[in-house]
Design a protein around this motif. Structure first.
Motif, short mmCIF file in Angstrom:
data_model
loop_
_atom_site.label_atom_id
_atom_site.label_comp_id
_atom_site.label_asym_id
_atom_site.label_seq_id
_atom_site.Cartn_x
_atom_site.Cartn_y
_atom_site.Cartn_z
N ALA A 24 4.47 38.17 9.51
CA ALA A 24 4.48 36.74 10.48
C ALA A 24 4.48 35.67 9.30
O ALA A 24 3.95 36.45 8.35
N SER A 25 4.61 34.39 9.34
CA SER A 25 4.67 33.78 8.64
C SER A 25 3.85 32.44 9.38
O SER A 25 4.42 31.90 10.55
N LEU A 26 3.48 31.49 8.18
CA LEU A 26 2.75 30.44 9.18
C LEU A 26 3.27 28.96 8.55
O LEU A 26 2.93 29.25 7.10
N PHE A 27 3.55 28.17 8.96
CA PHE A 27 4.04 26.17 8.82
C PHE A 27 2.88 25.41 9.21
O PHE A 27 2.46 25.70 10.17
N TYR B 148 2.93 26.53 3.45
CA TYR B 148 3.75 27.83 4.16
C TYR B 148 2.76 29.11 3.87
O TYR B 148 2.31 29.50 2.32
N VAL B 149 2.50 30.29 4.95
CA VAL B 149 2.03 31.22 4.58
C VAL B 149 2.60 32.62 4.79
O VAL B 149 3.09 32.45 6.05
N VAL B 150 3.34 33.08 3.88
CA VAL B 150 3.58 34.81 4.61
C VAL B 150 3.11 35.68 4.29
O VAL B 150 2.28 35.86 3.22
N SER C 205 0.25 23.63 13.60
CA SER C 205 0.74 24.65 12.99
C SER C 205 1.75 25.83 13.46
O SER C 205 1.67 24.73 14.75
N THR C 206 2.68 26.71 12.78
CA THR C 206 3.42 26.95 13.82
C THR C 206 3.09 28.47 13.52
O THR C 206 4.23 28.83 12.39
N LEU C 207 3.45 30.06 14.23
CA LEU C 207 3.25 30.76 13.39
C LEU C 207 4.66 31.35 13.72
O LEU C 207 5.02 31.25 15.02
N SER C 208 5.25 31.87 13.05
CA SER C 208 6.56 32.67 13.23
C SER C 208 6.65 34.01 13.18
O SER C 208 6.01 34.71 11.92
N LEU C 209 6.71 34.12 14.61
CA LEU C 209 7.04 35.80 14.23
C LEU C 209 9.24 36.20 14.53
O LEU C 209 9.35 36.09 15.68
N THR D 168 -11.29 18.78 6.74
CA THR D 168 -11.01 19.32 5.79
C THR D 168 -11.63 20.11 5.55
O THR D 168 -10.92 20.87 4.19
N SER D 169 -12.38 20.84 5.92
CA SER D 169 -12.57 22.20 5.18
C SER D 169 -12.83 22.95 6.33
O SER D 169 -13.41 24.06 6.07
N GLU D 170 -11.87 23.20 7.56
CA GLU D 170 -11.24 24.21 8.28
C GLU D 170 -10.47 24.51 7.99
O GLU D 170 -9.44 23.79 7.06
N TYR D 171 -10.23 25.75 7.64
CA TYR D 171 -8.76 26.83 7.84
C TYR D 171 -8.28 26.93 9.48
O TYR D 171 -9.26 26.84 10.47
N ILE D 172 -6.83 27.43 9.34
CA ILE D 172 -5.93 28.10 10.35
C ILE D 172 -6.15 29.53 10.53
O ILE D 172 -5.90 30.23 9.51
N TYR D 173 -6.49 30.31 11.47
CA TYR D 173 -6.09 31.66 11.90
C TYR D 173 -5.53 31.72 12.68
O TYR D 173 -5.69 31.54 13.98
N TRP D 174 -4.99 32.85 13.01
CA TRP D 174 -4.37 33.20 13.84
C TRP D 174 -4.17 35.25 13.93
O TRP D 174 -4.49 35.61 13.51
#
Lengths: 114, 113
Positions: free
Chosen positions: B60-63, B54-56, B71-75, B29-35
């Motif tokens: 890119a966008s990140l779902f 969802y982050v944009v 997680s899915t990175l969308s380009l 729960t304390s972890e974030y996702i980086y690309w």
């Protein structure tokens, strides 16, 4: 914006030689890092430093020394170069960004051991 | 045990959308996702980070799935300049303390003309 400068870009040494890689950043970041990247592989952490004169070992610190005498610079020494550590060495710095961190990398120093 | 699992490579034609997946089944729960992405002869460069939903941004966008295990990175509309190795990293949130990101082997995205 800022920049991370690594010198030299290419370093060639003899087996057993002591070699030093240098890194400078003008972001005014507190934290700096050294990573090693073998060909076609991911990055492995060697050392990092959270402030001047601080040193923290990463997973790959054996065979390396580091020095952080100034906030803006971070040096890495290969104490006795071996052929199996030919790789690209990447320096990075980071800053807290809100509640998260991002790293800014240099372009690397490519080490060749003869 | 690897914290993240990504496909080793994928191909796309210029102008297509590319979706790079990352599995992180044990995310805390304390972890974030980086690309990050790394083009040849350069160090990795930050693309986007997120915690949930969802982050944009302009790149890119990140779902992130509801259970945060995928997680899915969308380009969108990739070009030849997007050819790179894309790294998904999961790490603990830090506040003022240094954290070192762990980069695995990533996903090599090949863009075809």
């Amino acid at each position: 914006g800022g920049i991370i400068t690594q010198t030299p870009k290419f370093l060639i040494g003899q087996e057993g030689q002591k070699l030093t890689l240098k890194c400078q950043q003008n972001f005014n970041h507190d934290t700096m890092y050294w990573y090693r990247q073998d060909s076609g592989k991911g990055l492995r952490l060697i050392y990092y430093s959270i402030t001047e004169n601080d040193l923290q070992k990463g997973d790959l610190s054996e065979g390396y020394d580091a020095s952080r005498e100034k906030k803006s610079s971070f040096s890495l020494t290969v104490t006795s170069a071996q052929k199996n550590e030919m790789a690209v060495f990447l320096c990075a710095s980071s800053t807290p960004w809100g509640d998260a961190e991002t790293l800014y990398f240099g372009s690397g120093t490519r080490l060749t051991v003869l | 045990l690897a914290k993240t699992t990504q496909p080793p490579s994928m191909e796309a034609y210029e102008g297509q959308e590319v979706n790079v997946s990352c599995s992180h089944t044990n995310i805390a729960t304390s972890e974030y996702i980086y690309w990050y992405r790394q083009v040849p002869h350069q160090g990795p460069q930050f693309i986007i980070q997120g915690y949930k939903d969802y982050v944009v941004n302009e790149v890119a966008s990140l779902f992130i799935s509801a259970d945060r295990k995928l997680s899915t990175l969308s380009l969108p509309w990739v070009s030849l300049r997007d050819a790179a190795v894309y790294y998904c990293i999961v790490t603990v949130l830090t506040r003022g303390f240094a954290s070192a990101l762990t980069f695995g082997s990533g996903t090599k995205v090949i863009v075809l003309p």
